[in-house]
Write an enzyme that holds these catalytic residues in place. Structure first.
Site, PDB file in Angstrom:
ATOM      1  N   CYS A   1       0.796  -1.231   0.000  1.00 32.10           N
ATOM      2  CA  CYS A   1       0.000   0.000   0.000  1.00 32.10           C
ATOM      3  C   CYS A   1       0.830   1.285   0.000  1.00 32.10           C
ATOM      4  O   CYS A   1       0.319   2.345  -0.341  1.00 32.10           O
ATOM      5  CB  CYS A   1      -0.923  -0.002   1.209  1.00 32.10           C
ATOM      6  SG  CYS A   1      -1.743  -1.601   1.408  1.00 32.10           S
TER       7      CYS A   1
ATOM      8  N   HIS B   1      -3.951   6.404   0.738  1.00 30.40           N
ATOM      9  CA  HIS B   1      -4.159   5.048   0.211  1.00 30.40           C
ATOM     10  C   HIS B   1      -5.608   4.667   0.510  1.00 30.40           C
ATOM     11  O   HIS B   1      -6.077   4.772   1.639  1.00 30.40           O
ATOM     12  CB  HIS B   1      -3.194   4.073   0.875  1.00 30.40           C
ATOM     13  CG  HIS B   1      -3.625   2.647   0.792  1.00 30.40           C
ATOM     14  ND1 HIS B   1      -3.840   2.002  -0.429  1.00 30.40           N
ATOM     15  CD2 HIS B   1      -3.929   1.739   1.747  1.00 30.40           C
ATOM     16  CE1 HIS B   1      -4.238   0.771  -0.191  1.00 30.40           C
ATOM     17  NE2 HIS B   1      -4.313   0.589   1.127  1.00 30.40           N
TER      18      HIS B   1
ATOM     19  N   ASN C   1      -9.814  -2.359  -2.496  1.00 28.07           N
ATOM     20  CA  ASN C   1      -8.456  -1.962  -2.144  1.00 28.07           C
ATOM     21  C   ASN C   1      -7.502  -2.628  -3.123  1.00 28.07           C
ATOM     22  O   ASN C   1      -7.260  -3.833  -3.037  1.00 28.07           O
ATOM     23  CB  ASN C   1      -8.166  -2.399  -0.696  1.00 28.07           C
ATOM     24  CG  ASN C   1      -6.751  -2.062  -0.239  1.00 28.07           C
ATOM     25  OD1 ASN C   1      -5.873  -1.765  -1.047  1.00 28.07           O
ATOM     26  ND2 ASN C   1      -6.535  -2.111   1.061  1.00 28.07           N
TER      27      ASN C   1
END
Lengths: 322, 75
Positions: free
Chosen positions: A107, A249, A279
């Site tokens: 991430c 993020h 995600n």
């Protein structure tokens, strides 16, 4: 900074998940996590395949022989060796007189990719960097892991960074804490615990699948990110009023909204949208940037604050001018 | 934050409208106490009590009183 992204064709919706898992509500997933659907790579489609598609789009209309470095950020490489970025060089038909490097980050990967690209260009090692992020976490998930199957989506992004772009990338703040290693991990398959002799397929054996300690990850985020946010503004001599838009993020809607309130970023300046992607790990930030540029939410000349954080633990932030 | 405010806040975030939440309530037996609820509890304790509980501490919680004990600055 030219950005393109690719999402695989297969879509897993909340309605699909609701049918598969008892007591898992589609409405609750969308309301709390902010995800309605996520794209999943096909069985024979890898992160490299997706990166290739994104890179092909971003190089369209450009002289690809000008690219003199590839950075490929993925935690789902095609092989332990050779380097996936080397394979990308060949598949893209780029010059053989270039550097190519894989980066194993999640991430925080896009932020680190920008830091590496800036460093390569400022040091004179490169002039035109192709930065690709691509991930297929879906292939690491156990078939009964309804929580993580709801959260993660597959996707890839590609960005070309040149000297002109670098002049508009500000200072970075990077951080690492390996004590968090066990809280987001695929424990089997590397050198530490080899997979040999274990049953196939991977996704039926929970001990070989991705494990995420959600509460600990959340704890890490709410304790680390606010401080990172303050530091990156201070490091660049900026205040939130100087920033036009903020992209963290894109992990999940609830976490992002909590962070936004905690550090007091106005809602209209804060990106919180993974409704159709989930995600996508290192691609969430470049996907958000591309979407915001395409829709006019962010415009040329604006200052955008970027913050990446997650698996490792690893984190980083910077400010860029579009 | 006092005890009744804590329980009221907890009831809101758990979204358990039909539950009579009290100190003795066994959270682990509640259908609404899922992974999303745990995230909300972490945020609640961080925001209102300044407490950052570890996953290990949270997994040891059974009742509402256990949670209140961990958030002792809220007494």
């Amino acid at each position: 900074m030219k950005i393109e992204y690719y999402l695989p064709a297969n879509i897993l919706t909340n309605a699909d998940l609701e049918k598969q898992y008892e007591n898992w509500s589609a409405a609750k997933i969308e309301d709390k996590i902010g995800i309605r659907e996520r794209h999943l790579a096909a069985n024979d489609e890898t992160a490299l395949d997706m990166a290739l598609k994104a890179a092909t789009m971003v190089l369209d209309g450009s002289d690809r022989q000008l690219v003199d470095f590839i950075l490929f950020c993925t935690q789902s490489p095609d092989y332990y060796l050779p380097t996936s970025a080397c394979i990308l060089q060949d598949k893209l038909g780029l010059s053989t007189h270039i550097g190519a490097l894989d980066m194993n980050l999640g991430c925080s990967g896009f932020i680190y990719g920008l830091a590496m690209a800036k460093s390569l260009i400022l040091s004179g090692v490169a002039s035109n960097v192709l930065l690709c992020t691509a991930e297929t976490y879906s292939k690491y998930l156990h078939q009964n892991d309804h929580a993580n199957r709801s959260i993660f989506g597959d996707g890839a992004a590609a960005v070309i960074i040149d000297k002109d772009d670098v002049s508009r990338i500000y200072e970075f703040d990077l951080g690492t804490d390996g004590r968090g290693m066990g809280n987001l991990i695929v424990p089997v398959g590397g050198a530490r615990r080899r997979a040999g002799g274990l049953k196939e397929p991977l996704q039926e054996d929970p001990s070989r699948c991705l494990f995420m300690n959600g509460p600990e990850i959340f704890n890490f985020t709410i304790s680390t990110v606010p401080l990172l946010y303050s530091r990156i503004l201070q490091k660049n001599g900026l205040k939130i009023d100087d920033i036009d838009y903020v992209i963290f993020h894109q992990a999940n809607k609830y976490m992002l909204e909590y962070l936004r309130r905690k550090v007091n970023i106005p809602k209209e300046k804060f990106h919180n949208d993974i409704l159709h992607y989930g995600n996508t790990v290192s691609s969430t930030i470049p996907i958000a940037l591309k979407d915001c540029m395409s829709t006019g939410i962010i415009k040329k000349g604006q200052k955008i604050l970027l913050v990446g954080f997650g698996v490792g633990y690893s984190w980083g932030a910077t400010v860029i001018e579009i | 934050m006092n005890k009744s405010e804590f329980i009221r806040g907890l009831k809101d975030i758990l979204e358990c409208e039909d539950i009579d939440l009290n100190e003795e309530t066994n959270l682990k037996e509640l259908a609404c106490y899922d992974s999303l609820a745990v995230m909300s509890v972490i945020a609640f304790l961080d925001e209102h009590c300044g407490k950052n509980l570890s996953a290990a501490q949270l997994s040891a919680v059974t009742t509402v009183r256990d949670l209140m004990n961990l958030a002792d600055i809220c007494r």
